[in-house]
Motif scaffolding. Structure first.
Motif, PDB file in Angstrom:
ATOM      1  N   GLN A   1     -11.521   3.282   2.202  1.00  0.00           N
ATOM      2  CA  GLN A   1     -12.234   3.884   3.342  1.00  0.00           C
ATOM      3  C   GLN A   1     -12.981   2.820   4.123  1.00  0.00           C
ATOM      4  O   GLN A   1     -13.365   1.796   3.584  1.00  0.00           O
ATOM      5  N   ARG A  10      -5.536  -0.017   0.584  1.00  0.00           N
ATOM      6  CA  ARG A  10      -6.514   0.233   1.650  1.00  0.00           C
ATOM      7  C   ARG A  10      -7.543   1.246   1.182  1.00  0.00           C
ATOM      8  O   ARG A  10      -7.200   2.277   0.580  1.00  0.00           O
ATOM      9  N   SER A  20       0.876  -1.181   0.000  1.00  0.00           N
ATOM     10  CA  SER A  20       0.000   0.000   0.000  1.00  0.00           C
ATOM     11  C   SER A  20       0.908   1.224   0.000  1.00  0.00           C
ATOM     12  O   SER A  20       1.869   1.261   0.791  1.00  0.00           O
ATOM     13  N   THR A  21       0.622   2.194  -0.841  1.00  0.00           N
ATOM     14  CA  THR A  21       1.494   3.390  -0.848  1.00  0.00           C
ATOM     15  C   THR A  21       1.366   4.133   0.485  1.00  0.00           C
ATOM     16  O   THR A  21       2.334   4.738   0.952  1.00  0.00           O
ATOM     17  N   ASN A  22       0.178   4.084   1.098  1.00  0.00           N
ATOM     18  CA  ASN A  22       0.039   4.714   2.426  1.00  0.00           C
ATOM     19  C   ASN A  22       0.970   4.026   3.420  1.00  0.00           C
ATOM     20  O   ASN A  22       1.707   4.679   4.156  1.00  0.00           O
ATOM     21  N   GLN A  73      -0.785  -2.141  -6.263  1.00  0.00           N
ATOM     22  CA  GLN A  73      -0.713  -2.387  -4.824  1.00  0.00           C
ATOM     23  C   GLN A  73      -1.236  -3.802  -4.561  1.00  0.00           C
ATOM     24  O   GLN A  73      -2.193  -4.240  -5.201  1.00  0.00           O
ATOM     25  N   LYS A  85     -17.210   5.850 -10.639  1.00  0.00           N
ATOM     26  CA  LYS A  85     -16.084   6.134  -9.742  1.00  0.00           C
ATOM     27  C   LYS A  85     -14.750   6.115 -10.493  1.00  0.00           C
ATOM     28  O   LYS A  85     -14.343   5.100 -11.047  1.00  0.00           O
ATOM     29  N   TRP A 135      -8.830  -1.787  -1.288  1.00  0.00           N
ATOM     30  CA  TRP A 135      -8.902  -0.996  -2.528  1.00  0.00           C
ATOM     31  C   TRP A 135      -8.246  -1.837  -3.626  1.00  0.00           C
ATOM     32  O   TRP A 135      -7.046  -2.092  -3.596  1.00  0.00           O
TER      33      TRP A 135
HETATM   34  C1  BTN Z   1     -11.822   4.802  -1.082  1.00  0.00           C
HETATM   35  O1  BTN Z   1     -12.170   3.825  -0.403  1.00  0.00           O
HETATM   36  O2  BTN Z   1     -12.578   5.315  -1.910  1.00  0.00           O
HETATM   37  C2  BTN Z   1     -10.455   5.393  -0.890  1.00  0.00           C
HETATM   38  C3  BTN Z   1      -9.429   4.608  -1.617  1.00  0.00           C
HETATM   39  C4  BTN Z   1      -8.035   5.174  -1.506  1.00  0.00           C
HETATM   40  C5  BTN Z   1      -7.034   4.297  -2.212  1.00  0.00           C
HETATM   41  C6  BTN Z   1      -5.656   4.888  -2.218  1.00  0.00           C
HETATM   42  S1  BTN Z   1      -4.633   4.125  -3.411  1.00  0.00           S
HETATM   43  C7  BTN Z   1      -3.261   4.953  -2.773  1.00  0.00           C
HETATM   44  C8  BTN Z   1      -3.387   4.926  -1.269  1.00  0.00           C
HETATM   45  N1  BTN Z   1      -2.841   3.719  -0.733  1.00  0.00           N
HETATM   46  C9  BTN Z   1      -3.763   2.928  -0.188  1.00  0.00           C
HETATM   47  O3  BTN Z   1      -3.542   1.799   0.327  1.00  0.00           O
HETATM   48  N2  BTN Z   1      -4.961   3.493  -0.298  1.00  0.00           N
HETATM   49  C10 BTN Z   1      -4.876   4.800  -0.926  1.00  0.00           C
END
Ligand code: BTN
Length: 272
Positions: free
Chosen positions: A65, A63, A35-37, A59, A128, A70
């Protein structure tokens, strides 16, 4: 074959586009991460600082919301930026709103009619296009560090309710975004302008701008057996819904204020 991004191309485009820098972007590019986060939090533990950016084109444990996954197949843009906002923890939604507004407006400036679906989705043609996930580290009541993660569908497969930018562009004569490097540049510029607006001009200036780009305005929603129409967002980030009155005129029309996460507004073709 993994999609490999050209770091220099993004850096040059950012330098050309910005006379003044609000965020000192320092780019870290990967083909694939969990995950980039997550990767950015790890870099921050090893003394990375504000403005550090992690970008990947795949990824393995993206992750979303509300604790969701994701889907992050190859060909999407997955990007995270570190900031140190020092705002009250209850206001973390402002970072997401600022980012959503900044990116939507930036893409609109490129002739792509992106709107916002409350609270954190980017939509194109009612589908989306992307999402934003803000994660925070809190000390006392303040956010000391935040990682803002943005996922945008570029050429990755999407569900029926989604849209990817590359396919959308194939139907158009002029393709505003020539490649993923350009998309990453636009996203970073948009994110920076949103965060700059929040911190320089304040949330009271940001909120009407965010509300202007809301795709949900006028949507009919049903909450707890009450039907109503989306009016906008409140100063605390709630969705404002005006319900209809089936009662006599003397009975006050109830207004609903829905916190993020308490209702999912869904897309056409979905029960989500
Ligand atoms: C949503 O659920 O709509 C939000 C999704 C956000 C996804 C991004 S992809 C880059 C960053 N790294 C992650 O693991 N999640 C966010």
């Amino acid at each position: 074959m993994p999609v490999r991004l050209d770091k220099e191309q993004i850096e040059t485009a950012l330098t050309t586009a910005r006379q003044q820098r609000y965020l000192p972007f320092s780019l870290h590019l990967y083909d694939s991460v969990n995950s980039t986060n997550q990767t950015l939090w790890e870099l921050l533990q090893n003394s990375a600082s504000v403005g550090t950016v992690v970008i990947a084109t795949q990824q393995t444990a993206g992750r979303g919301q509300w604790g969701r996954q994701w889907q992050s197949q190859q060909g999407g843009l997955y990007l995270s930026v570190a900031i140190a906002p020092n705002i009250d923890a209850i206001n973390s939604y402002q970072l997401t709103f600022a980012t959503a507004w900044g990116i939507a407006r930036q893409l609109q400036n490129c002739d792509i009619d992106v709107q916002i679906k409350w609270p954190n989705d980017l939509v194109l043609n009612k589908r989306k296009l992307g999402g934003i996930l803000t994660e925070t580290k809190i000390f006392g009541s303040k956010i000391t560090q935040a990682v803002i993660g943005v996922g945008i569908n570029w050429s990755n497969p999407v569900p029926k309710t989604g849209i990817n930018l590359e396919s959308w562009q194939t139907l158009r004569e002029i393709k505003p975004i020539p490649n993923m490097e350009n998309l990453a540049t636009q996203v970073l510029l948009g994110l920076e302008s949103g965060i700059e607006c929040l911190f320089k001009e304040g949330v009271n200036i940001l909120l009407p701008k965010y509300a202007d780009l809301l795709a949900n305005k006028g949507d009919r929603v049903c909450v707890n057996d009450l039907e109503g129409t989306v009016i906008g967002v409140t100063s605390s980030g709630c969705l404002h819904v005006r319900t209809e009155n089936s009662e006599p005129k003397s009975v006050k029309i109830p207004e609903l204020y829905l916190e993020p996460g308490t209702i999912s507004l869904g897309y056409c073709n979905s029960s989500d």
